[in-house]
Enzyme design. Structure first.
Site, mmCIF file in Angstrom:
data_model
loop_
_atom_site.group_PDB
_atom_site.id
_atom_site.type_symbol
_atom_site.label_atom_id
_atom_site.label_comp_id
_atom_site.label_asym_id
_atom_site.label_seq_id
_atom_site.Cartn_x
_atom_site.Cartn_y
_atom_site.Cartn_z
ATOM 1 C CG ASP A 1 47.122 40.763 27.639
ATOM 2 O OD1 ASP A 1 45.954 40.924 27.248
ATOM 3 O OD2 ASP A 1 47.472 41.001 28.808
ATOM 4 C CG HIS B 1 44.304 48.791 33.391
ATOM 5 N ND1 HIS B 1 44.272 48.266 34.671
ATOM 6 C CD2 HIS B 1 45.368 48.198 32.768
ATOM 7 C CE1 HIS B 1 45.245 47.387 34.808
ATOM 8 N NE2 HIS B 1 45.931 47.341 33.678
ATOM 9 C CD GLU C 1 46.234 42.345 33.520
ATOM 10 O OE1 GLU C 1 47.039 43.175 33.980
ATOM 11 O OE2 GLU C 1 46.319 41.869 32.359
ATOM 12 C CD GLU D 1 43.446 41.065 29.463
ATOM 13 O OE1 GLU D 1 43.607 40.901 28.225
ATOM 14 O OE2 GLU D 1 44.386 41.047 30.278
ATOM 15 C CG ASP E 1 46.851 37.869 30.990
ATOM 16 O OD1 ASP E 1 47.203 36.688 30.884
ATOM 17 O OD2 ASP E 1 47.624 38.822 30.798
ATOM 18 N NE ARG F 1 48.192 43.105 38.684
ATOM 19 C CZ ARG F 1 47.913 43.391 37.436
ATOM 20 N NH1 ARG F 1 48.881 43.620 36.568
ATOM 21 N NH2 ARG F 1 46.661 43.445 37.016
ATOM 22 C CD GLN G 1 52.740 42.691 35.591
ATOM 23 O OE1 GLN G 1 51.820 42.258 36.282
ATOM 24 N NE2 GLN G 1 52.530 43.485 34.561
ATOM 25 C CE LYS H 1 50.225 40.827 33.052
ATOM 26 N NZ LYS H 1 48.816 41.214 33.176
ATOM 27 C CB THR I 1 45.930 33.440 29.822
ATOM 28 O OG1 THR I 1 47.131 34.159 30.082
ATOM 29 C CG2 THR I 1 44.883 34.373 29.243
ATOM 30 C CD GLU J 1 42.710 49.190 37.209
ATOM 31 O OE1 GLU J 1 42.278 50.264 36.754
ATOM 32 O OE2 GLU J 1 42.522 48.084 36.658
#
Length: 384
Positions: A94, A101, A170, A172, A204, A208, A211, A224, A228, A331
């Site tokens: 990844d 971002h 996420e 992607e 993904d 948070r 992480q 993570k 996924t 975000e």
């Protein structure tokens, strides 16, 4: 939708999987419909044989499908099949290739410090993920456990163990590798299309709080690796001829093995949409990604690391410059400080149990119009 390739299991097939091509609300049994010589190159329980066959065969198959008049006996209603993982994931990498971002996270997580790490403009930052927890679209995601700081406890607060309270997405784009490479031999920028069959959508999932506690100094791990999600359908690069665009200007100029100046445009004009419980919450623009797929592949292999059929490498979160173009909830809600209110009155910062996220995308089609990429969907189940 004849640009969507995947694997499916028809009802009553006794568990026998087949390679399929999407035709609207139906799926074509590809090997059964093609000329026998070409069908032998794609037969199997998933796309593995086709991926390994290489670019010449990919071109022949895509061209044959484009003019094929699918026999009715080889078409299956989408409602009557079970969609499977389109390929067996060999390795998963990844990346972190959206400047918007990366700058947003810098502002959120490192206020008063430089928004980008010192290496970010020099190389595609990435990490190796867990191939065994890559799941097909529609698979439920169980809220993961892990260590985290107690909420609102500050930088020196109590460390606790339990379910994540900041479960995120996420949005992607993933690249699917077909042809392997030799150990010790880097793959240069110009060989990208000889190794990569196509693209898929990726979510993904990210915890948070887990992480944030564990990632220094070695990067993402349990926050993570729990899941996924990838779309059930892969779009060949050959179907994206009209989508290639120039990436953003780079400063400083990349080192020679990453320098794509003077080459054919390596960016892709994909327009993503993120929906939470049916409500549109973001429209990330993939055309603005700083590092391209070819650069990611070149960097991934520049130390001599080899490719395998079924390798998946993903772009990292796709975000644009506007608030409604952010591809993650950290975000969108600015790390929980700015909750969002959905049209039905529900309020969210991060994901709650029962929430469903659906990511879709479109690309320009040759001759005008758009083509759709396969969606990636997942619903959050309570922690066990």
């Amino acid at each position: 939708m004849t640009h969507l390739y995947g694997a499916f299991e028809p009802r009553g097939s006794d568990g026998v999987a087949r390679v399929g091509v999407r035709y609207g609300d139906r799926v074509l049994d590809l090997a059964a419909a093609l000329d026998p010589a070409l069908a032998a190159r794609v037969a199997g329980p998933n796309l593995g044989a086709l991926l390994a066959a290489g670019r010449v065969v990919w071109t022949e198959v895509v061209a044959a499908v484009a003019v094929l008049e699918p026999p009715e006996e080889h078409l299956h209603a989408l409602a009557d099949v079970r969609l499977l993982m389109p390929f067996t994931v060999a390795d998963y990498v990844d990346f972190y290739s959206s400047e918007h971002h990366a700058r947003n996270l810098g502002k959120i997580l490192r206020p008063g410090q430089p928004e980008l790490p010192p290496n970010w403009l020099h190389l595609p930052v990435g990490y190796h993920g867990r191939a065994g927890t890559v799941v097909v679209s529609g698979t439920d995601v169980v809220r993961p456990h892990g260590q985290r700081r107690q909420s609102n406890s500050g930088p020196d607060g109590e460390v606790v163990f339990g379910p994540t309270t900041r479960l995120d997405i996420e949005a992607e784009v993933g690249y699917v590798v077909g042809v392997p490479s030799e150990l010790g031999s880097p793959v240069p920028l110009g060989d990208f299309a000889d190794h990569v069959f196509g693209v898929c959508l990726v979510n993904d999932w990210s915890a948070r709080d887990i992480q944030g506690w564990e990632y220094q100094p070695l990067g993402p791990f349990l926050g993570k690796s729990f899941a996924t999600s990838v779309s059930a359908w892969v779009t060949p690069l050959a179907a994206l001829e009209a989508a290639w665009v120039a990436p953003p200007a780079r400063d400083p100029q990349p080192l020679p093995y990453l320098d794509d100046a003077g080459r054919a445009p390596g960016g892709l004009d994909l327009r993503l949409e993120v929906r939470l419980n049916g409500h549109l919450v973001a429209t990330p623009p993939f055309a603005q990604m700083y590092w391209t797929g070819a650069q990611q592949l070149a960097h991934l292999t520049v130390n001599g690391a080899s490719l395998r059929t079924g390798d998946l490498f993903a772009s990292g979160t796709v975000s644009g410059p506007e608030p409604d173009q952010r591809g993650s909830f950290i975000e969108i809600s600015w790390n929980g400080a700015e909750p969002i209110t959905l049209p039905d009155g529900q309020v969210r910062t991060f994901l709650e149990d029962g929430d469903e996220v659906v990511i879709t995308a479109t690309a320009p089609a040759p001759g005008g119009g758009t083509i759709e990429l396969g969606e990636v969907r997942g619903r959050i189940q309570p922690a066990r």
